[in-house]
Design an enzyme around this catalytic site. Structure first.
Site, PDB file in Angstrom:
ATOM      1  N   ASP A 235     -10.225  -5.549  -3.531  1.00 46.51           N
ATOM      2  CA  ASP A 235      -9.687  -4.445  -2.735  1.00 46.51           C
ATOM      3  C   ASP A 235     -10.702  -3.305  -2.674  1.00 46.51           C
ATOM      4  O   ASP A 235     -11.092  -2.747  -3.709  1.00 46.51           O
ATOM      5  CB  ASP A 235      -8.373  -3.954  -3.358  1.00 46.51           C
ATOM      6  CG  ASP A 235      -7.595  -3.030  -2.425  1.00 46.51           C
ATOM      7  OD1 ASP A 235      -8.216  -2.270  -1.671  1.00 46.51           O
ATOM      8  OD2 ASP A 235      -6.355  -3.073  -2.460  1.00 46.51           O
TER       9      ASP A 235
ATOM     10  N   HIS B 215      -8.013  -5.326   0.777  1.00 45.36           N
ATOM     11  CA  HIS B 215      -6.810  -4.495   0.827  1.00 45.36           C
ATOM     12  C   HIS B 215      -5.788  -5.000   1.835  1.00 45.36           C
ATOM     13  O   HIS B 215      -4.589  -4.902   1.593  1.00 45.36           O
ATOM     14  CB  HIS B 215      -7.185  -3.049   1.175  1.00 45.36           C
ATOM     15  CG  HIS B 215      -6.032  -2.096   1.103  1.00 45.36           C
ATOM     16  ND1 HIS B 215      -5.407  -1.801  -0.090  1.00 45.36           N
ATOM     17  CD2 HIS B 215      -5.380  -1.389   2.068  1.00 45.36           C
ATOM     18  CE1 HIS B 215      -4.421  -0.940   0.148  1.00 45.36           C
ATOM     19  NE2 HIS B 215      -4.381  -0.688   1.445  1.00 45.36           N
TER      20      HIS B 215
ATOM     21  N   SER C 291       0.837  -1.198   0.000  1.00 43.37           N
ATOM     22  CA  SER C 291       0.000   0.000   0.000  1.00 43.37           C
ATOM     23  C   SER C 291       0.882   1.262   0.000  1.00 43.37           C
ATOM     24  O   SER C 291       1.629   1.496  -0.948  1.00 43.37           O
ATOM     25  CB  SER C 291      -0.953  -0.032   1.199  1.00 43.37           C
ATOM     26  OG  SER C 291      -1.939   0.962   1.096  1.00 43.37           O
TER      27      SER C 291
END
Length: 288
Positions: A231, A260, A162
């Protein structure tokens, strides 16, 4: 005076006043978003209790680092028997190292040594997070690994999850890694802001940039892009754009059904097999 003739004038004035009000509201909204931008992007957690990872079966070496601007950082080094490579693990925007223990165990069991870094302001690291600061944090961690006698400097892989993907993309241009893994990563913060807050002009007001997609064509190391198909935080198509931007050699791995934050858990052995195959496929920095 004919009142009927004045009605169009009143309508025009009403529309004009309404337009001004909307413009003022938009400006105020943009100002509020700009002021709170860091709180949207950085969500650090301090150590708290139950910090010791040995209780969960993970032996670590506490590593103290210092960034180029003097900020003190904390990291864990996880050794692995007959390590196939060493990962510099840069986690996402929330939490701290304690939240990564399960993943670090999985990586260690696959014979990956890992240096897991807490950015400034996270965990036991000092300072306050910022884009420029996190880039310096990544440099300090990489340089530590490259100088360790128990690490092959030609087999250091940057792994960014991320927000960490934005960090390692920049680090790959400043240092010479053997490979780059971008997991659940965005194309850029302006792209994310525009998608989440569709307000005209918001791209220009975003201070944090993390222009990951723009950097990929200049990254010489092999790239593995990983994304969960479900996600809910960062759109799946952003990872496809990252993959399209990267130069060869590159791979894309979709973790079907993963959101995610659960790529490791949903991907399981299949994902770890893909990661191992990527690392074993020639991701070694040739001797200069």
């Amino acid at each position: 005076m004919d009142r009927r003739k004045s009605q169009p004038g009143r309508a025009v004035r009403s529309i004009f006043r309404g337009g001004i009000a909307l413009a003022i509201l938009a400006v105020l909204a943009l100002a509020a978003l700009s002021a709170s931008e860091d709180s949207f992007l950085y969500m650090p957690a301090r150590p708290g209790e139950a910090w010791d990872p040995t209780g969960r079966g993970l032996a670590v070496e506490d590593v103290a680092l210092e960034a180029a601007d003097g900020v003190g950082l904390h990291a864990w080094f996880v050794p692995a028997s007959e390590a196939r490579a060493t990962l510099l693990f840069c986690h996402g925007a929330g939490g701290n190292l304690r939240d990564q223990i399960g993943r670090l165990i999985r990586l260690r069991d696959r014979r990956f040594a890992v240096l897991a870094l807490d950015y400034r302001g996270y965990g036991r690291s000092a300072g306050t997070p910022s884009e420029a600061g996190l880039y310096l944090d990544g440099e300090a961690a990489f340089d530590h690994l490259a100088g360790r006698p128990d690490v092959d400097p030609g087999r250091i892989i940057l792994y960014g999850e991320s927000l960490g993907g934005g960090v390692v993309a920049e680090l790959a241009l400043r240092r010479r890694p053997a490979g780059v893994v971008l997991q659940s990563t965005f194309t850029s913060i302006p792209d994310m802001a525009e998608r989440r807050f569709p307000i005209p002009g918001i791209r220009r007001l975003v201070r944090n940039r993390y222009e990951t997609a723009d950097k990929l064509p200049r990254i010489e190391a092999p790239v593995l892009v990983v994304h969960g198909s479900a996600d809910e935080t960062i759109p799946y198509e952003m990872s496809r754009r990252l993959y399209d931007s990267a130069r060869e050699p590159k791979r894309f791995h979709e973790v079907a059904g993963a959101g995610h934050s659960d790529v490791f858990e949903v991907g399981g052995d299949v994902y770890l097999d893909e990661l191992a195959a990527y690392l074993d496929s020639g991701t070694t920095v040739p001797a200069s």
